[in-house]
Design an enzyme around this catalytic site. Structure first.
Site, short mmCIF file in Angstrom:
data_model
loop_
_atom_site.label_atom_id
_atom_site.label_comp_id
_atom_site.label_asym_id
_atom_site.label_seq_id
_atom_site.Cartn_x
_atom_site.Cartn_y
_atom_site.Cartn_z
CG LEU A 115 -9.20 -17.98 -40.20
CD1 LEU A 115 -9.72 -18.12 -41.63
CD2 LEU A 115 -9.31 -19.28 -39.43
CG ASP A 116 -11.83 -14.14 -36.91
OD1 ASP A 116 -11.69 -12.91 -36.87
OD2 ASP A 116 -12.73 -14.75 -36.30
#
Length: 434
Positions: A125-126
């Site tokens: 995701l990040d």
């Protein structure tokens, strides 16, 4: 033809990876954990899955597992990725991880190329979806002859608003220690083409409001060193660039005070003869600090001013972790949320355009958490693309090129994970304001 996939780690992000890869009959999965029952639970009764226990630090054991696979997915803690990567290079096997590229991993670039091996990192995701969605907008702007003058990226894993029932505005799906240690990092970003640096002691005090177009109030603080993304995202023209962490309003002042009082101290030994209230009063006096009403209420709710004895832990940070684990856990029927937003200032000749790209995903208490979906599915989709020959790169990579992000974003859309782009009237980024 069968594809043998080795999955190292059976934590909460592994379930969507296994589910996705099980959709193809030719995928044969070996799921490895240091706790056999966890691997067996993930494998289930699918005859294409096998589970076993292994020690990721045992080179001989890992070498045999890697040698007998076609591709390796490493979901173990990031400190183990480089030894796994070296074995993948030795045995000429591709590797996928969701973690940041370390200097040690980057140093394997030539060895990976020489071995005809792809080591794909930062595909969660990040980092991960943030790269994919950012590069889509950046490349489209460049394709039209435009420039990217400002870029802000905010991402956070949070309790869903329906489950946000504590004054801190946060809950843990895993051990708190990693999150607390991340609060001790300094941060750097670009403002007006100059590097701005925030020392770790001031990181949380620097938090500013972030409006992503929702009806709940958020704030953000910078995340580590954003300046390297000027090169990684191929935007030499950029003037303002920041990547940061999203939290509910009020989180930062609570943990800023925790930091200033010494609750994040990894060196201070715990005096277990003191109560929490004794320690708090001593620390407030020693540091000449006082608590505002929100922090006082939050500390009371957490038990930082209770009459309980301090636990026997090696540091105050570990003692604080004990409190957080007790008080900030998800209940069985509760669920999380991830929020990700990019904001862009684009220039086309003398014209300015402002654009946002926003992703909000909520977890399902009967299925996957939002975090596990948004980390696990990108890993799985990228893995399948590599196995199918749609991604043929060699060396150490992050997914910032078009042939990475286009098919992965398409695959994510089929899983209901969609970044919504919208024209905005202004940039509205507090960290870039004069």
């Amino acid at each position: 033809m069968d594809r043998k996939i080795l999955i190292l780690g059976a934590g909460f992000v592994a379930a969507p990876v296994v589910e996705y890869l099980n959709r193809r009959e030719e995928n044969k999965l070996t799921i490895v954990s240091n706790i056999l029952s966890e691997a067996e639970a993930l494998a289930g009764d699918n005859s294409n899955n096998s589970a076993q226990t292994a020690d990721v630090t045992n080179k001989d054991e890992m070498s045999e597992l890697v040698q007998n696979s076609d591709l390796v997915i490493s979901l173990v803690p990031y400190i183990f990725h480089v030894p796994v990567a070296k074995l993948c290079i030795e045995h000429k096997k591709n590797l996928v991880t969701a973690s940041y590229v370390s200097d040690e991993m980057r140093a394997l670039e030539q060895a990976a190329r020489d071995a005809d091996v792809l080591i794909l990192n930062e595909i969660g995701l990040d980092p991960g979806i943030d790269h994919l969605s950012a590069m889509k907008v950046i490349d489209e702007a460049h394709d039209k002859g435009g420039k990217v003058l400002s870029f802000a990226s905010w991402c956070g894993g949070l309790p869903a608003p329906e489950c946000n029932d504590n004054p801190v505005g946060y809950k843990f799906a895993w051990a708190p220690r990693g999150m607390l240690l991340a609060l001790l990092n300094q941060a750097s970003y670009l403002k007006d083409n100059q590097v701005a640096t925030i020392e770790s002691s001031d990181l949380l005090a620097s938090a500013k409001p972030v409006d992503i177009g929702t009806d709940f109030e958020l704030e953000g603080y910078p995340n580590r060193d954003s300046t390297g993304y000027k090169d990684a995202y191929k935007i030499p023209e950029i003037h303002n660039l920041i990547r940061g962490t999203l939290r509910y309003k009020g989180f930062s002042e609570v943990f800023d005070m925790a930091h200033r009082l010494g609750l994040l101290n990894t060196n201070e030994q715990v005096n277990s003869e003191l109560t929490w209230r004794d320690w708090l009063e001593e620390s407030l006096t020693k540091n000449k600090l006082s608590l505002n009403e929100h922090v006082k209420h939050s500390f009371n709710w957490l038990g930082v001013d209770s009459d309980e004895q301090l636990p026997k832990e090696p540091s105050m940070l570990d003692a604080f972790c004990n409190l957080l684990k007790q008080k900030l856990q998800y209940k069985a029927d509760e669920f999380d949320m991830i929020a990700l937003q990019h904001k862009f200032e684009l220039a086309f000749d003398d014209k300015r355009e402002y654009l946002s790209s926003t992703l909000v995903v909520k977890g399902d208490p009967q299925s996957y958490s939002a975090m596990s979906k948004t980390v696990g599915y990108p890993v799985a989709i990228a893995t399948q693309l590599i196995l199918d020959g749609d991604i043929e790169d060699k060396g150490v990579h992050i997914p910032v090129d078009r042939h990475f992000y286009e098919p992965i974003l398409e695959g994510l859309e089929q899983e209901g994970i969609i970044c919504h782009e919208k024209t905005e009237p202004a940039m509205n980024e507090h960290f870039f304001a004069s």
